[in-house]
Structures are given as C-alpha cells and as structure tokens.
Design a protein around this motif. Sequence first.
Motif, PDB file in Angstrom:
ATOM      1  N   GLN A  29     -16.610   3.548  18.743  1.00 25.55           N
ATOM      2  CA  GLN A  29     -18.205   2.508  18.585  1.00 25.55           C
ATOM      3  C   GLN A  29     -19.135   3.082  17.719  1.00 25.55           C
ATOM      4  O   GLN A  29     -18.374   5.039  17.525  1.00 25.55           O
ATOM      5  CB  GLN A  29     -19.363   2.425  20.086  1.00 25.55           C
ATOM      6  CG  GLN A  29     -17.954   2.126  21.006  1.00 25.55           C
ATOM      7  CD  GLN A  29     -18.673   1.444  22.494  1.00 25.55           C
ATOM      8  OE1 GLN A  29     -18.831   2.789  22.331  1.00 25.55           O
ATOM      9  NE2 GLN A  29     -19.046   0.334  22.819  1.00 25.55           N
ATOM     10  N   LYS A  41     -21.586  -0.978  14.906  1.00 27.24           N
ATOM     11  CA  LYS A  41     -19.973  -0.808  14.839  1.00 27.24           C
ATOM     12  C   LYS A  41     -18.672  -0.367  15.744  1.00 27.24           C
ATOM     13  O   LYS A  41     -19.099   0.060  16.234  1.00 27.24           O
ATOM     14  CB  LYS A  41     -19.828  -0.666  13.330  1.00 27.24           C
ATOM     15  CG  LYS A  41     -17.868  -1.002  13.491  1.00 27.24           C
ATOM     16  CD  LYS A  41     -17.831  -0.730  11.620  1.00 27.24           C
ATOM     17  CE  LYS A  41     -17.110   0.741  11.235  1.00 27.24           C
ATOM     18  NZ  LYS A  41     -16.055   1.460  10.018  1.00 27.24           N
ATOM     19  N   GLN A  43     -15.134  -1.505  16.821  1.00 26.98           N
ATOM     20  CA  GLN A  43     -13.889  -1.545  16.138  1.00 26.98           C
ATOM     21  C   GLN A  43     -13.197  -1.190  17.135  1.00 26.98           C
ATOM     22  O   GLN A  43     -12.412  -0.117  17.799  1.00 26.98           O
ATOM     23  CB  GLN A  43     -13.666  -0.686  14.763  1.00 26.98           C
ATOM     24  CG  GLN A  43     -12.668  -0.941  14.361  1.00 26.98           C
ATOM     25  CD  GLN A  43     -12.031  -0.210  12.824  1.00 26.98           C
ATOM     26  OE1 GLN A  43     -13.427   1.020  12.338  1.00 26.98           O
ATOM     27  NE2 GLN A  43     -11.432   0.484  11.552  1.00 26.98           N
ATOM     28  N   GLU A  47     -10.113  -6.487  16.494  1.00 23.11           N
ATOM     29  CA  GLU A  47     -10.862  -7.161  15.611  1.00 23.11           C
ATOM     30  C   GLU A  47     -12.306  -5.987  15.413  1.00 23.11           C
ATOM     31  O   GLU A  47     -11.952  -4.843  16.017  1.00 23.11           O
ATOM     32  CB  GLU A  47     -11.774  -8.316  16.974  1.00 23.11           C
ATOM     33  CG  GLU A  47     -10.449  -8.912  16.580  1.00 23.11           C
ATOM     34  CD  GLU A  47     -10.431 -10.684  15.108  1.00 23.11           C
ATOM     35  OE1 GLU A  47     -11.256 -10.245  14.978  1.00 23.11           O
ATOM     36  OE2 GLU A  47      -9.136 -10.980  15.900  1.00 23.11           O
ATOM     37  N   THR A  48     -12.908  -6.267  15.015  1.00 21.50           N
ATOM     38  CA  THR A  48     -13.787  -5.600  14.486  1.00 21.50           C
ATOM     39  C   THR A  48     -15.234  -6.434  14.288  1.00 21.50           C
ATOM     40  O   THR A  48     -15.121  -7.501  13.621  1.00 21.50           O
ATOM     41  CB  THR A  48     -14.151  -3.861  13.152  1.00 21.50           C
ATOM     42  OG1 THR A  48     -13.058  -3.870  13.144  1.00 21.50           O
ATOM     43  CG2 THR A  48     -14.828  -4.303  12.763  1.00 21.50           C
ATOM     44  N   THR A  50     -19.466  -5.901  13.930  1.00 19.88           N
ATOM     45  CA  THR A  50     -20.767  -5.091  12.894  1.00 19.88           C
ATOM     46  C   THR A  50     -22.015  -5.823  13.021  1.00 19.88           C
ATOM     47  O   THR A  50     -22.700  -7.210  12.829  1.00 19.88           O
ATOM     48  CB  THR A  50     -20.393  -4.988  11.418  1.00 19.88           C
ATOM     49  OG1 THR A  50     -20.484  -5.887  10.682  1.00 19.88           O
ATOM     50  CG2 THR A  50     -19.201  -4.297  11.305  1.00 19.88           C
ATOM     51  N   CYS A  62     -19.038 -11.253  13.261  1.00 20.39           N
ATOM     52  CA  CYS A  62     -17.961 -10.821  14.553  1.00 20.39           C
ATOM     53  C   CYS A  62     -17.210 -12.319  14.458  1.00 20.39           C
ATOM     54  O   CYS A  62     -17.277 -13.052  13.706  1.00 20.39           O
ATOM     55  CB  CYS A  62     -19.093 -11.011  15.648  1.00 20.39           C
ATOM     56  SG  CYS A  62     -19.802 -11.864  15.744  1.00 20.39           S
TER      57      CYS A  62
END
Length: 200
Positions: A29, A41, A43, A47-48, A50, A62
């Motif tokens: 984070q 963000k 991550q 998946e990531t 923001t 997202c």
Amino acid sequence: MGKLVCTVELDKEKGVTVKVENADGKITQTVVMDGTSITLKVQGNEETSTIVQKQDSVTITCKDFTVDATGTLTLKSVKASSWASQDILKVESTKDMTLDTKAKLTQSAAQDAKLSSNTNVTVEATSKLDLKGMQTNLTASAGDNTVEGVNLKMSGKAQAELSAPMTKVAGQGKLGLESSGLAELKGSMTTVGGALVKLG
C-alpha cells in the motif's frame, strides 16, 4: 498476518511517500503526495487499484468498483456526462423509474430491441408519430384492435387484403368502391339494396 514493514519518505522535490508492505499477503500500500496530486495505490500479485486526486479531478482505476449507499445516492454534473460499459450494462429499480430529458432523446440498438410491460404500454406524441420497419405486425391477442384518425388511409404497393369471419365496411356519408381494373363482388348469396340502386 505477519509483521508489516512501514516506511515514510520526505523529499523536498518528490513530496511525501508512505508505504506499507505486507510480505505474507504480497500486498503493498502506497500513498504519495507530491504537491500537485495525491496517489493511493494498493498493489498485489494479480491486481492493482489506484486513486489519483488532483485539484480539478479524481481518477479511480480498479478491477471492481462498488458504491453502497443505505440512503440516497446522487450523481450530478454541470457539463456532459458519459456512462459506457464494454460488457453487459444493467439498470434496475424495485420501484418507479423515470428517464427524462429537456431536449432530444435517442435510443438505438445494433441488434434486437424490446420494450415490454406486464400491464399497459403507452407511446404518445403531441406531434407526428412514425412507426416503420421492413415488416410490421400489430396484433391484439384478446380484444379490439383499433386504428382511428381524422383521416384514415391504408395502402399497399403490391396488394391489400382485409379478411375476417365477418367483415363490414360502412360510411356515414358517401361510400365509394372503385377499381381502375377488374372489380368483383361475389358471395354465396349477394344482396344489393337501397332507396335508389343504379348498376351499369
């Protein structure tokens, strides 16, 4: 969950960066405040997501986005709004739904379009109403099928047919039946009557 690694970086040019690393969950984070925007963000391995906030915009990126309001939800824009889905788009309400515009309304579909109701459907125009198709059907499955107007015109470019077990054509004034070609009046029993009848 194991121990978290937390770091805070202060830089006169890059701003402030706060980072929390979860080694067991393989999640990082990050919060970055660089003087022009705030970036959050999260991550992971797959998946990531923001959130980027600037002075004039907020951008959320997202995989899944959910807004859950237990009260009222209001979305409002002063200028143009756009809502697009590259997959199925579903709008549903358990109570009345209203779609209203103070200007032109356009609806189109690249494939089939369907409008249905478990009770009544009303289509109304204060000016001209056009219904058009390569083939059209107007069916009343259990009741009268009524077509009414100040002047009623029905025409076929090739052929016109009117048929029913019982058929009646009536005029309150003059009734004219005319053909530029052959005209036939035929029945198993035919009656022609009137105060004045002229044939020929």
